[in-house]
Each structure stands twice: as C-alpha cells, then as structure tokens.
Write a protein that holds these residues in place. Structure first.
Motif, PDB file in Angstrom:
ATOM      1  N   PHE A 168      35.967  46.519  35.073  1.00  0.00           N
ATOM      2  CA  PHE A 168      37.020  45.989  34.211  1.00  0.00           C
ATOM      3  C   PHE A 168      37.380  47.002  33.128  1.00  0.00           C
ATOM      4  O   PHE A 168      38.565  47.261  32.864  1.00  0.00           O
ATOM      5  N   GLY A 209      41.260  49.540  32.934  1.00  0.00           N
ATOM      6  CA  GLY A 209      42.197  49.755  31.840  1.00  0.00           C
ATOM      7  C   GLY A 209      42.390  51.232  31.533  1.00  0.00           C
ATOM      8  O   GLY A 209      43.520  51.710  31.364  1.00  0.00           O
ATOM      9  N   SER A 245      48.696  43.665  35.469  1.00  0.00           N
ATOM     10  CA  SER A 245      48.024  42.394  35.204  1.00  0.00           C
ATOM     11  C   SER A 245      47.576  41.752  36.515  1.00  0.00           C
ATOM     12  O   SER A 245      46.471  41.195  36.604  1.00  0.00           O
ATOM     13  N   THR A 304      44.447  43.558  37.758  1.00  0.00           N
ATOM     14  CA  THR A 304      43.264  43.105  37.021  1.00  0.00           C
ATOM     15  C   THR A 304      42.844  41.711  37.462  1.00  0.00           C
ATOM     16  O   THR A 304      41.643  41.427  37.606  1.00  0.00           O
ATOM     17  N   THR A 305      43.814  40.842  37.693  1.00  0.00           N
ATOM     18  CA  THR A 305      43.503  39.504  38.193  1.00  0.00           C
ATOM     19  C   THR A 305      42.830  39.576  39.555  1.00  0.00           C
ATOM     20  O   THR A 305      41.896  38.812  39.846  1.00  0.00           O
ATOM     21  N   PHE A 362      39.157  40.330  39.153  1.00  0.00           N
ATOM     22  CA  PHE A 362      38.366  39.167  38.749  1.00  0.00           C
ATOM     23  C   PHE A 362      38.260  38.150  39.874  1.00  0.00           C
ATOM     24  O   PHE A 362      37.273  37.417  39.960  1.00  0.00           O
ATOM     25  N   ARG A 387      35.457  39.475  41.854  1.00  0.00           N
ATOM     26  CA  ARG A 387      34.196  39.236  41.141  1.00  0.00           C
ATOM     27  C   ARG A 387      33.724  37.800  41.307  1.00  0.00           C
ATOM     28  O   ARG A 387      32.537  37.548  41.557  1.00  0.00           O
ATOM     29  N   VAL A 403      32.738  38.923  31.049  1.00  0.00           N
ATOM     30  CA  VAL A 403      34.128  39.133  30.655  1.00  0.00           C
ATOM     31  C   VAL A 403      35.024  38.109  31.340  1.00  0.00           C
ATOM     32  O   VAL A 403      34.898  37.855  32.539  1.00  0.00           O
ATOM     33  N   GLN A 404      35.927  37.513  30.563  1.00  0.00           N
ATOM     34  CA  GLN A 404      36.834  36.509  31.096  1.00  0.00           C
ATOM     35  C   GLN A 404      38.249  37.092  31.154  1.00  0.00           C
ATOM     36  O   GLN A 404      38.602  38.001  30.416  1.00  0.00           O
ATOM     37  N   TRP A 405      39.063  36.506  32.074  1.00  0.00           N
ATOM     38  CA  TRP A 405      40.438  36.982  32.220  1.00  0.00           C
ATOM     39  C   TRP A 405      41.362  35.796  32.433  1.00  0.00           C
ATOM     40  O   TRP A 405      41.093  34.940  33.244  1.00  0.00           O
TER      41      TRP A 405
END
Length: 337
Positions: free
Chosen positions: A264, A268, A314, A317-318, A321, A324, A335-337
């Motif tokens: 994560f 970025g 975005s 990144t989603t 997760f 994950r 870490v939360q999204w």
C-alpha cells in the motif's frame, strides 16, 4: 415450537423486509440528490455563458439523465435493492458533487470569474473526452502497463530482500546497511541518470517505479519476518518441522499482513514516480499526456486527465485491498481503504 410461535416467526420474517423498505422510502435523500442534479442541469443550459462553449447542451442533458436515473432507482428500490442502498448511502455526497459542479460552472462559464483558458468549465472537460478519447485511452493503457510491470518487479525484489534480511543474519549483515543508506533516496532523484543509462525510456521508467516499490516492501517484509513470535518456530520444531517448512509455512504467512501494508505504501510512491517519469522522459502515459496538454494550453484536456488519474489510481488501490481481503481472510485491522 407451538403453531402460534411458528406463525408469529413467519409473519415477522415476511413483514420485516416491507418494514425496512418503508423505512428507507421515508428518507428522501435520493430524491434530493436527483433534484440537485436536475437544478444543476438547468443552470448549465439556461444561464447564459459569457462566451461560446461547446458541449453545454450535452452536459446539461447528461446531468438530467443522471437525475432521472436516481429517481428511477428510488422508485424501483424494491427491484434494485443493492444499487438503491449504495446510492442512498452516498446521496448527500451526490448532492455535494452537484453543488460543486454548479459552482464550477457559474464561476467559469456564467460569470467569468475564473480566467480562460486556464480554468475551463465542466463542458470543456467533456469536450476533451469526446474529441481526444483515443489518445487518452492509449495513455491509460501505457500507464497501467508501466505501473503493473514496475510494481510487480519491485514488489518481488522487495519481498525477497526483506524475507532474506529477516530470515538470515548473514544476509542481513550486508543488506541492512544498504537499505538504511540507499533506501530513503527518492527514486525521482535518479531520473536524469536512469533515463540516460537505460536503453529505452520504458525500461528506465519501469526501473524507477520498481525502485520506488522495492524499499517499503523490503522494509515491511523484513519487519514482518523479524516480528514473528519465536514460540511458533519452537512448536513447529517440536513437531519435527525443518527449516524449509518454518520458512514457507510459518514465516511467510505471518509476514503477509506486513507485506500488504508495504505494498500500500509502495503503490502511492510508485504512482508518483510513474507520473513524474512520464512527464520528464517516458514518451507515453498519463504523465506525458498532462505535459502535452499543458504545452498546448489545452487545459480542458489537462483537467480531464487529472480526473481520469484520480479514478484510475483509486481503482488500482481498491484492487490491491480487494486482493488483500481475499488473501488475508478473517484478519481485521491494519490499513483501511
């Protein structure tokens, strides 16, 4: 269970969905959102522009279509329950988005408070999408290829570096000073050297993205291996486990949460390096498109590309997760999204 209790249970099960639907219908937030978008369309079309802007009518029609779709979802909320719940939850955000769009419209096209062509109205961005969608699609494809190739290479190298550093003191003796000394150096600082040394701009950009990914993944993987409770190894050894089993079945699974945190953080940084590399040397991708649009004063294209980048990265990144949550089933926190 008595017949009376069974009938009461069935009745409750039959009534509760109806009760829930009536409770949701009593909250007209989605109607407010539809109204906000309808009013925004009226402002777009009926308020005269200070100068001629293409796609003004098209934008107003799209706003009214979206408002109509929100009303349809509200009316048929029983048949579209899943979509209705999502839109109902985000209704006030949709209202805020319509208000911000109207403010943008009024300040740029209606009152001329924002100078042109530096701050084009929303229809200027829509016009860029319609006229230049082929070039924009090619830029998206180039950026995604470079991003996934570089991140994949960097994640693999970082995982192997961190795993060997945390597992073997002999390896760590050499890798730890290297990580501490060269890891914090920004990958963007090496752009002039990398783009000169590597044979192609793509290979140089991929190396920079991989380098930006490698350091956080290596450090977090190293931390994860080092933090595994020694009692896990002791129990496994008591049951006759060998070193290979300890590494594959104990150390690596226990390290996975740390690995995804590192990914994560790395993603970025990799996206930032990707855009900078494309703007300065790689002749393709969204960063190159931004540089091209700025050079030709095509600011509608520039803002359109920025919006695409926000949605695209975005989404990437989603996706990380999502992977994950599928790999680390049952593990909450982090870490939360």
């Amino acid at each position: 269970m008595s017949n009376h209790s069974a009938i009461e249970t069935i009745s409750t099960a039959e009534i509760s969905p109806i009760k829930r639907a009536s409770t949701l219908s009593a909250n007209p937030e989605l109607i407010y959102a539809a109204g906000a978008w309808a009013v925004s369309g009226v402002i777009t079309l009926l308020w005269p522009n200070t100068q001629e802007f293409e796609r003004t009518t098209d934008l107003a029609v799209l706003q009214w279509i979206f408002a109509a779709l929100l009303l349809v979802v509200h009316v048929f909320r029983g048949q579209l329950a899943g979509l209705f719940r999502k839109l109902h939850y985000n209704a006030w955000r949709l209202v805020a988005l319509a208000v911000l769009l109207s403010i943008w419209q009024v300040a740029s096209a209606k009152l001329g408070l924002w100078p042109q062509p530096y701050f084009p109205p929303p229809q200027g961005v829509l016009d860029a999408y319609i006229k230049d969608y082929v070039r924009l699609a090619d830029s998206i494809r180039a950026s995604l290829i470079l991003l996934f190739f570089g991140v994949g290479l960097g994640a693999l190298a970082g995982f192997l570096t961190g795993l060997s550093t945390g597992w073997s003191p002999r390896v760590g003796y050499w890798t730890i000073p290297f990580l501490r000394l060269f890891g914090p150096v920004p990958a963007t600082a090496l752009i002039p050297i990398v783009l000169f040394v590597f044979p192609t701009s793509f290979s140089g950009g991929a190396f920079l993205v991989a380098l930006a990914t490698w350091f956080p993944v290596a450090v977090l993987t190293w931390s994860g291996v080092s933090s595994v409770d020694s009692s896990y190894y002791d129990v496994a050894r008591t049951l006759g486990a060998k070193e290979r089993f300890l590494l594959l079945k104990v150390a690596i699974p226990a390290t996975l949460p740390h690995l995804f945190v590192g990914l994560f953080m790395a993603l970025g940084g990799a996206i930032s390096v990707l855009v900078v590399a494309e703007m300065l040397g790689v002749k393709a991708g969204l960063g190159f498109y931004l540089d091209w649009a700025q050079g030709w004063a095509a600011y509608g294209h520039l803002y359109g590309a920025l919006i695409v980048m926000a949605v695209l990265f975005s989404g990437v990144t989603t996706l990380l997760f999502f992977v994950r949550d599928r790999v680390l089933v049952g593990q909450s926190g982090g870490v939360q999204w």
